[in-house]
Design a protein around this motif. Sequence first.
Motif, PDB file in Angstrom:
ATOM      1  N   ALA A 148      -2.057 -11.962  -6.471  1.00 25.40           N
ATOM      2  CA  ALA A 148      -1.103 -12.281  -5.404  1.00 25.40           C
ATOM      3  C   ALA A 148      -0.357 -11.031  -4.926  1.00 25.40           C
ATOM      4  CB  ALA A 148      -0.116 -13.336  -5.893  1.00 25.40           C
ATOM      5  N   VAL A 149       0.122 -10.218  -5.860  1.00 22.10           N
ATOM      6  CA  VAL A 149       0.850  -8.999  -5.498  1.00 22.10           C
ATOM      7  C   VAL A 149      -0.048  -8.043  -4.725  1.00 22.10           C
ATOM      8  CG1 VAL A 149       1.920  -6.912  -6.445  1.00 22.10           C
ATOM      9  CG2 VAL A 149       2.526  -9.164  -7.374  1.00 22.10           C
ATOM     10  N   GLY A 150      -1.308  -7.955  -5.127  1.00 19.00           N
ATOM     11  CA  GLY A 150      -2.232  -7.041  -4.470  1.00 19.00           C
ATOM     12  C   GLY A 150      -2.423  -7.310  -2.991  1.00 19.00           C
ATOM     13  N   GLN A 151      -2.221  -8.573  -2.565  1.00 17.19           N
ATOM     14  CA  GLN A 151      -2.408  -8.896  -1.156  1.00 17.19           C
ATOM     15  C   GLN A 151      -1.486  -8.079  -0.258  1.00 17.19           C
ATOM     16  OE1 GLN A 151      -4.951 -10.860  -0.193  1.00 17.19           O
ATOM     17  NE2 GLN A 151      -5.406 -11.114  -2.380  1.00 17.19           N
ATOM     18  N   PHE A 152      -0.330  -7.710  -0.772  1.00 15.55           N
ATOM     19  CA  PHE A 152       0.641  -6.992   0.061  1.00 15.55           C
ATOM     20  C   PHE A 152       0.257  -5.533   0.253  1.00 15.55           C
ATOM     21  CE2 PHE A 152       2.875 -10.677  -1.585  1.00 15.55           C
ATOM     22  CZ  PHE A 152       3.405 -11.200  -0.414  1.00 15.55           C
ATOM     23  N   LEU A 153      -0.737  -5.056  -0.486  1.00 15.86           N
ATOM     24  CA  LEU A 153      -1.259  -3.715  -0.229  1.00 15.86           C
ATOM     25  C   LEU A 153      -2.043  -3.673   1.077  1.00 15.86           C
ATOM     26  CD1 LEU A 153      -2.435  -2.675  -3.811  1.00 15.86           C
ATOM     27  CD2 LEU A 153      -0.338  -2.031  -2.617  1.00 15.86           C
ATOM     28  N   LEU A 154      -2.305  -4.860   1.636  1.00 14.38           N
ATOM     29  CA  LEU A 154      -2.971  -4.904   2.927  1.00 14.38           C
ATOM     30  C   LEU A 154      -2.141  -4.202   3.993  1.00 14.38           C
ATOM     31  CD1 LEU A 154      -5.595  -6.138   4.121  1.00 14.38           C
ATOM     32  CD2 LEU A 154      -4.216  -8.076   4.869  1.00 14.38           C
ATOM     33  N   GLY A 155      -0.827  -4.102   3.776  1.00  8.58           N
ATOM     34  CA  GLY A 155       0.038  -3.404   4.714  1.00  8.58           C
ATOM     35  C   GLY A 155      -0.259  -1.918   4.802  1.00  8.58           C
ATOM     36  N   LEU A 156      -1.044  -1.403   3.853  1.00 17.29           N
ATOM     37  CA  LEU A 156      -1.447   0.005   3.895  1.00 17.29           C
ATOM     38  C   LEU A 156      -2.577   0.254   4.879  1.00 17.29           C
ATOM     39  CD1 LEU A 156      -1.519   0.700   0.055  1.00 17.29           C
ATOM     40  CD2 LEU A 156       0.259   1.407   1.664  1.00 17.29           C
ATOM     41  N   ASP A 157      -3.071  -0.804   5.519  1.00 24.29           N
ATOM     42  CA  ASP A 157      -4.244  -0.672   6.386  1.00 24.29           C
ATOM     43  C   ASP A 157      -3.860  -0.006   7.706  1.00 24.29           C
ATOM     44  OD1 ASP A 157      -6.835  -0.838   7.184  1.00 24.29           O
ATOM     45  OD2 ASP A 157      -6.795  -2.968   7.683  1.00 24.29           O
ATOM     46  N   THR A 158      -3.385   1.239   7.597  1.00 20.86           N
ATOM     47  CA  THR A 158      -2.988   2.001   8.788  1.00 20.86           C
ATOM     48  C   THR A 158      -3.931   3.164   9.057  1.00 20.86           C
ATOM     49  OG1 THR A 158      -1.508   3.336   7.419  1.00 20.86           O
ATOM     50  CG2 THR A 158      -0.562   1.398   8.490  1.00 20.86           C
ATOM     51  N   GLY A 159      -4.879   3.369   8.192  1.00 17.45           N
ATOM     52  CA  GLY A 159      -5.851   4.445   8.358  1.00 17.45           C
ATOM     53  C   GLY A 159      -7.173   4.030   7.757  1.00 17.45           C
TER      54      GLY A 159
END
Length: 415
Positions: A148-159
Amino acid sequence: MGRPMIDRVFAIRGLLLAVFVLMAGNGFMPTLLAMRMEGAGASAPVVGFMASAYFFGLVVGSLTLTGVVRQVGHIRTFATVVTVLSSSTLFYSLYQNAFLWSLLRLTDGMCVAGVFICLESWLNHRADAQSRGTILAAYMIALYSGQAVGQFLLGLDTGVMLPFVVSSILVSLSTVPVLLTKIDSPPLPDDGEHLSLRALYRTSPLGTAGTALTGVMMGAFYGLGALYARRQGFALSDVALFVSVVIAGGVALQWPLGHLSDRMDRRLVIVLVLASIGVTSLVLALLTDHLVIFGMGALFGGFVFSLYPLCVAHANDRLTASEQLSASSVLILLYSGGAAGGPLLGSAAMAAFGARGLFLFMAALGLGGLGFAMWRMYRTDAVAEEDQQPYQILPRTTPAAAALEPASQSSDDAL
């Protein structure tokens, strides 16, 4: 939880930390890859095929990597599969191609199967009849919370590379607590006899069919849930939140539904769950308000996540204690096989009906399962309440997880 139980969980903290870190690093990859493919204009069937490749790899790894563990041991196997998983994660950033990414997802599935086989057999070695339930609960908390926590790493999808680099770092770091652990390696696993699928179905048709049905639904959601949310107009951060909400709902409802199933005909609870899956899926298919989608997503997750342990418990109600371990191994493989087909079938529904097709497909599965469950209730008598085995939240990973279940100990500790 008494002090002795806390001490037992503390003793395996390195293994639990490894599960959490690895799932935080790898758990958001299905969402990230689906978003990248969607952004490149890929169709739902292409995304579904890529998702199915992962679950197929999980099945292949579950069947083959136990032999590798037997030959070289747990630590070497764990280090090898995590290294390959970390490398494949970086490979995604080099070239975006659906066929290549499907091969990488196949590799990922095999590697994750190896991780689960090593960690779960290790945890089983540390558990006894008194601590097994506590260790299993701690393992499930680490697994689900990391996912569940890992899903918020999707916010790193800037590059192009950043999210893959962060994922690779976390996956690689998961080896540290395992390689430095002072816990003795468990005995190498032996091959055992497995209850045949035909015999299992004859004994518990609803438990067997319900397990496969759960696999199809969960595989379809993990492979295509992010794509559904994106096509409903969700921002990238809200896509991650939607997937996390479904997982959180799955954790929240399992214990209440399991507790209820221990006190009545378990088939009635399965009927309730299947009907609820049908209703929540129809709402998710027909309505587009984002708050409604979040709320129904949490309920959908709660019911779908609960279905697998309910079906396993129902199957165990009709099995002898000596049959339960081998049956659990078969049920996990059956779930994984269903999960491999789920994204393909779900993506076909999305190709035909658009984003809502995913949950129209889920609704059809839930209502179809409901009809089958009601037919089984009509055909057979209920198991007496005093003969029902206690409900237990269970991992849906590899057959190695079956040994963690209380069912494997004795009839008193059985599921």
